[in-house]
Design an enzyme around this catalytic site. Structure first.
Site, PDB file in Angstrom:
ATOM      1  N   ASN A 167      -7.583   5.634  31.229  1.00 11.46           N
ATOM      2  CA  ASN A 167      -7.565   7.086  30.999  1.00 11.46           C
ATOM      3  C   ASN A 167      -6.196   7.460  30.447  1.00 11.46           C
ATOM      4  OD1 ASN A 167     -10.175   7.441  32.110  1.00 11.46           O
ATOM      5  ND2 ASN A 167      -9.313   7.382  34.164  1.00 11.46           N
ATOM      6  N   ASP A 176      -7.867   0.154  44.164  1.00 16.64           N
ATOM      7  CA  ASP A 176      -7.832   1.610  44.086  1.00 16.64           C
ATOM      8  C   ASP A 176      -8.093   2.194  45.473  1.00 16.64           C
ATOM      9  OD1 ASP A 176      -8.287   3.790  41.507  1.00 16.64           O
ATOM     10  OD2 ASP A 176      -8.824   4.455  43.527  1.00 16.64           O
ATOM     11  N   ILE A 177      -7.356   3.243  45.811  1.00 16.89           N
ATOM     12  CA  ILE A 177      -7.477   3.840  47.154  1.00 16.89           C
ATOM     13  C   ILE A 177      -8.829   4.536  47.334  1.00 16.89           C
ATOM     14  CG2 ILE A 177      -6.443   6.110  46.692  1.00 16.89           C
ATOM     15  CD1 ILE A 177      -4.670   5.571  49.214  1.00 16.89           C
ATOM     16  N   GLU A 209      -4.756  10.923  35.816  1.00 13.37           N
ATOM     17  CA  GLU A 209      -4.197  11.601  36.995  1.00 13.37           C
ATOM     18  C   GLU A 209      -2.832  11.043  37.366  1.00 13.37           C
ATOM     19  OE1 GLU A 209      -7.150  11.356  40.047  1.00 13.37           O
ATOM     20  OE2 GLU A 209      -8.565  12.576  38.894  1.00 13.37           O
ATOM     21  N   VAL A 210      -2.682   9.746  37.267  1.00 10.30           N
ATOM     22  CA  VAL A 210      -1.398   9.118  37.591  1.00 10.30           C
ATOM     23  C   VAL A 210      -0.745   8.676  36.284  1.00 10.30           C
ATOM     24  CG1 VAL A 210      -0.238   7.238  38.798  1.00 10.30           C
ATOM     25  CG2 VAL A 210      -2.221   8.351  39.856  1.00 10.30           C
ATOM     26  N   HIS A 252      -8.097   0.345  34.884  1.00  7.02           N
ATOM     27  CA  HIS A 252      -9.088   0.231  35.960  1.00  7.02           C
ATOM     28  C   HIS A 252      -9.974  -0.977  35.649  1.00  7.02           C
ATOM     29  CE1 HIS A 252      -8.787   4.474  37.593  1.00  7.02           C
ATOM     30  NE2 HIS A 252      -8.257   4.662  36.400  1.00  7.02           N
ATOM     31  N   HIS A 284      -2.152   2.279  33.569  1.00  5.71           N
ATOM     32  CA  HIS A 284      -2.947   1.383  34.402  1.00  5.71           C
ATOM     33  C   HIS A 284      -4.303   1.136  33.775  1.00  5.71           C
ATOM     34  CE1 HIS A 284      -3.540   5.540  35.800  1.00  5.71           C
ATOM     35  NE2 HIS A 284      -4.798   5.214  36.045  1.00  5.71           N
TER      36      HIS A 284
HETATM   37  P1  5GP Z   1      -6.427   7.907  36.550  1.00  2.08           P
HETATM   38  O1  5GP Z   1      -7.327   9.106  36.514  1.00  2.08           O
HETATM   39  O2  5GP Z   1      -4.975   8.291  36.430  1.00  2.08           O
HETATM   40  O3  5GP Z   1      -6.837   6.866  35.558  1.00  2.08           O
HETATM   41  O4  5GP Z   1      -6.688   7.247  37.959  1.00  2.08           O
HETATM   42  C1  5GP Z   1      -5.728   7.087  38.948  1.00  2.08           C
HETATM   43  C2  5GP Z   1      -6.357   6.246  40.047  1.00  2.08           C
HETATM   44  O5  5GP Z   1      -5.348   5.936  40.980  1.00  2.08           O
HETATM   45  C3  5GP Z   1      -7.488   6.940  40.820  1.00  2.08           C
HETATM   46  O6  5GP Z   1      -8.670   6.143  40.738  1.00  2.08           O
HETATM   47  C4  5GP Z   1      -6.954   7.023  42.262  1.00  2.08           C
HETATM   48  O7  5GP Z   1      -7.953   6.805  43.236  1.00  2.08           O
HETATM   49  C5  5GP Z   1      -5.888   5.937  42.283  1.00  2.08           C
HETATM   50  N1  5GP Z   1      -4.781   6.211  43.185  1.00  2.08           N
HETATM   51  C6  5GP Z   1      -4.057   7.382  43.251  1.00  2.08           C
HETATM   52  N2  5GP Z   1      -3.094   7.291  44.180  1.00  2.08           N
HETATM   53  C7  5GP Z   1      -3.197   6.030  44.711  1.00  2.08           C
HETATM   54  C8  5GP Z   1      -2.462   5.341  45.734  1.00  2.08           C
HETATM   55  O8  5GP Z   1      -1.511   5.848  46.331  1.00  2.08           O
HETATM   56  N3  5GP Z   1      -2.839   4.072  46.017  1.00  2.08           N
HETATM   57  C9  5GP Z   1      -3.874   3.461  45.360  1.00  2.08           C
HETATM   58  N4  5GP Z   1      -4.169   2.205  45.728  1.00  2.08           N
HETATM   59  N5  5GP Z   1      -4.593   4.082  44.393  1.00  2.08           N
HETATM   60  C10 5GP Z   1      -4.256   5.349  44.080  1.00  2.08           C
END
Ligand code: 5GP
Ligand code: ZN
Length: 114
Positions: free
Chosen positions: A89, A33-34, A97-98, A104, A102
């Site tokens: 999520n 994760d970034i 968010e994405v 985590h 996925h």
């Molecule tokens: P969500 O809230 O959708 O479960 O979490 C999305 C996750 O993707 C977040 O923890 C965020 O830090 C990670 N993320 C978003 N954009 C990128 C990216 O471009 N590269 C990587 N490695 N992680 C990302």
């Protein structure tokens, strides 16, 4: 395999934007994760674009199983041998968010209580 040209995780899966990849096979890719919330913070994704857990049906059982089975292996290999936390999520209410499915995988030697 279905990809969404506007999806950041599809771009990572296709090597169009860089990521710290820790696993890659024909169906799955996993990367760091970034913005890590714990010392080890990995994301396991299918290469195919699936928006979220709300979009899955019986045809996704095998890929979902593979994603989960990969989690303990990657945790062991990435410094979290004594357990880890998995989070998916889903949708607006789930704080997603994405919009590319996925898992985590959170852990690491000193992540207890975080
Ligand atoms: P969500 O809230 O959708 O479960 O979490 C999305 C996750 O993707 C977040 O923890 C965020 O830090 C990670 N993320 C978003 N954009 C990128 C990216 O471009 N590269 C990587 N490695 N992680 C990302
Ligand atoms: Zn995607």
């Amino acid at each position: 395999m279905a990809h969404d040209p506007n999806c950041i995780f599809c771009k990572i899966a296709q090597g169009q934007i860089p990521a710290q990849v820790v696993h890659s096979d024909t169906e799955l890719i996993a990367f760091k994760d970034i913005h890590p919330k714990t010392p080890m913070h990995l994301l396991i994704i299918p290469r195919a674009h699936i928006e979220s857990l709300q979009q899955v049906d019986a045809s996704h059982q095998e890929i979902l199983g593979k994603m989960l089975v990969l989690a303990p292996k990657l945790a062991r290999e990435n410094g979290s041998p004594d357990g880890f936390r998995t989070i998916i999520n889903t949708g607006r209410v789930g704080g997603q968010e994405v919009y590319h499915l996925h898992i985590h995988v959170l852990g690491g030697p000193s992540s207890v209580g975080r």
